[in-house]
Enzyme design. Structure first.
Site, short mmCIF file in Angstrom:
data_model
loop_
_atom_site.label_atom_id
_atom_site.label_comp_id
_atom_site.label_asym_id
_atom_site.label_seq_id
_atom_site.Cartn_x
_atom_site.Cartn_y
_atom_site.Cartn_z
N SER A 71 18.21 -11.08 0.57
CA SER A 71 19.55 -11.63 0.70
C SER A 71 19.95 -11.58 2.18
O SER A 71 19.39 -10.82 2.95
CB SER A 71 20.49 -10.76 -0.13
OG SER A 71 21.79 -10.82 0.36
N HIS A 73 22.36 -10.13 3.11
CA HIS A 73 22.91 -8.78 3.27
C HIS A 73 21.80 -7.72 3.34
O HIS A 73 22.08 -6.55 3.46
CB HIS A 73 23.79 -8.43 2.06
CG HIS A 73 24.92 -9.38 1.87
ND1 HIS A 73 26.10 -9.25 2.55
CD2 HIS A 73 25.04 -10.49 1.10
CE1 HIS A 73 26.92 -10.25 2.19
NE2 HIS A 73 26.28 -11.00 1.31
N SER A 74 20.56 -8.18 3.27
CA SER A 74 19.45 -7.24 3.06
C SER A 74 19.26 -6.25 4.21
O SER A 74 19.16 -6.64 5.38
CB SER A 74 18.16 -8.04 2.87
OG SER A 74 17.04 -7.20 2.96
N ASN A 75 19.16 -4.99 3.84
CA ASN A 75 18.79 -3.96 4.82
C ASN A 75 17.29 -3.99 5.07
O ASN A 75 16.83 -3.65 6.16
CB ASN A 75 19.16 -2.58 4.28
CG ASN A 75 20.66 -2.44 4.10
OD1 ASN A 75 21.41 -2.68 5.03
ND2 ASN A 75 21.09 -2.09 2.90
#
Ligand SMILES: Cc1ncc(COP(=O)(O)O)c(C=O)c1O
Length: 338
Positions: A71, A73-75
């Site tokens: 995503s 938002h992915s870490n």
């Protein structure tokens, strides 16, 4: 038993464990935190452990280009981009979830770390994997030597790093003269859970390991894939160990409305961790794991001492999408006049 595959040291230190005295008092259960959230902005969080073994392998194979997906938002993708920058590899990220169109914290970092970004819109995780395969084929056709990591760096090899991490925790707690009966952690693509379960089996311990699922439908068969990851990891580092389906404990009870969406207890968890311990948990990942810990402690279904495995990801707090939601949902913040 050989537990350690070759790995690069991307962190430079062993993440500390610390007792959370004030939270323990609040909940009536002894709580500790394993602080995998600590580290530099790019290289913090649980994904770095997996990258350490995966990128050692990538180097062995002579790969020069890292490709992975997630995503916006992915870490995991942010950590991959940072690691690639630090190692001098090229990096392409295939990213979904681009509505609303505002940039988010991890996306900014992905770009700053020099990754080539392919934004593919709001498609399913399964479609995202296919689109990433297409990108890999395209790069290889252009002569690139690609190392592909699946979503969340979820591989058996990556999971071995969390079997190692279990041992690390065990040694740290023993050095503190403390024990632990339960681990609670956020879970999505599964290699953290799979690795911890393997680490426990290697140790022969009976620790409860509760994986709090924060993303829906990551796989068609989530428990099946988690089990496969644990078994693949065992085959690499501890082939005599057998992992049965009953070794896993994952719950969707704290997922709420879905990945990155509200869930009961998450804002209270953010508030309590911050106010009592000065620790940041975020609304997407660790806030849901902390909500599970708090809820189960209050229901007295959590055997202490408990280790809250802080898997990182505080950057999400500063995404415009989340800042106002957190502000608006933590009662004492809502009352503040700006
Ligand atoms: C902060 C954080 N916690 C937990 C997880 C879940 O880890 P895993 O993919 O190993 O289940 C992730 C990754 O998705 C993460 O970024």
């Amino acid at each position: 038993m050989p537990l350690d595959l070759p790995r690069l040291d991307l962190r430079g230190f062993v993440s500390p464990v610390q007792p959370l005295h004030r939270l323990s008092e609040e909940l009536g259960v002894e709580v500790w935190a394993k602080r995998d959230d600590l580290g530099s902005v790019g290289l913090a969080g649980n994904k770095v452990r997996k990258l350490e073994v995966e990128l050692a392998r990538a180097r062995e194979l002579g790969a020069t280009h890292l490709v992975t997906e997630g995503s916006r938002h992915s870490n995991a993708t942010r950590a991959a981009a940072a690691a690639a920058a630090a190692l001098g590899m090229r990096c392409t990220l295939v990213l979904c979830h681009d509505e609303p169109k505002e940039p988010v914290g991890n996306l900014l970092l992905d770009a700053l770390f020099g990754a080539d970004l392919r934004l593919v819109g709001d498609i399913s995780w399964v479609e995202l994997a296919q689109r990433t395969s297409d990108v890999v084929a395209e790069l290889e056709a252009d002569g690139e030597h690609v190392y592909r990591l699946p979503i969340g760096s979820a591989t058996g090899r990556g999971a071995t790093s969390f079997a190692r991490a279990y041992r690390e925790l065990d040694e740290q707690m023993a050095a503190e003269g403390a024990s632990f009966s339960t681990i609670v952690h956020a879970s999505s693509a599964g290699s953290t859970h799979a690795g911890l379960v393997l680490g426990r089996a290697i140790k022969g311990a009976d620790t409860r390991i509760l994986g709090v699922v924060v993303a829906e439908n990551v796989y068609d068969d989530v428990p099946g894939r988690y089990l496969q990851l644990a078994r693949e990891a065992a085959a690499l580092v501890a082939p005599t160990i057998e992992i049965g389906a009953d070794a896993l404990e994952i719950t969707e009870q704290y997922l709420g409305e879905g990945y990155g969406k509200p869930a009961d207890g998450v804002y209270e968890a953010i508030d309590l961790m911050a106010r009592l311990e000065g620790i940041v948990v975020d609304p997407v990942y660790t806030g849901k794991a902390a909500a599970a810990l708090i809820d189960q402690a209050r229901r007295q279904t959590l055997r202490g001492p408990v280790v809250f495995w802080h898997t990182g990801g505080y950057h999400a707090m500063f995404d415009p999408a989340y800042t106002s939601v957190v502000w608006g949902n933590v009662p004492r913040l809502r009352q503040l006049e700006l």
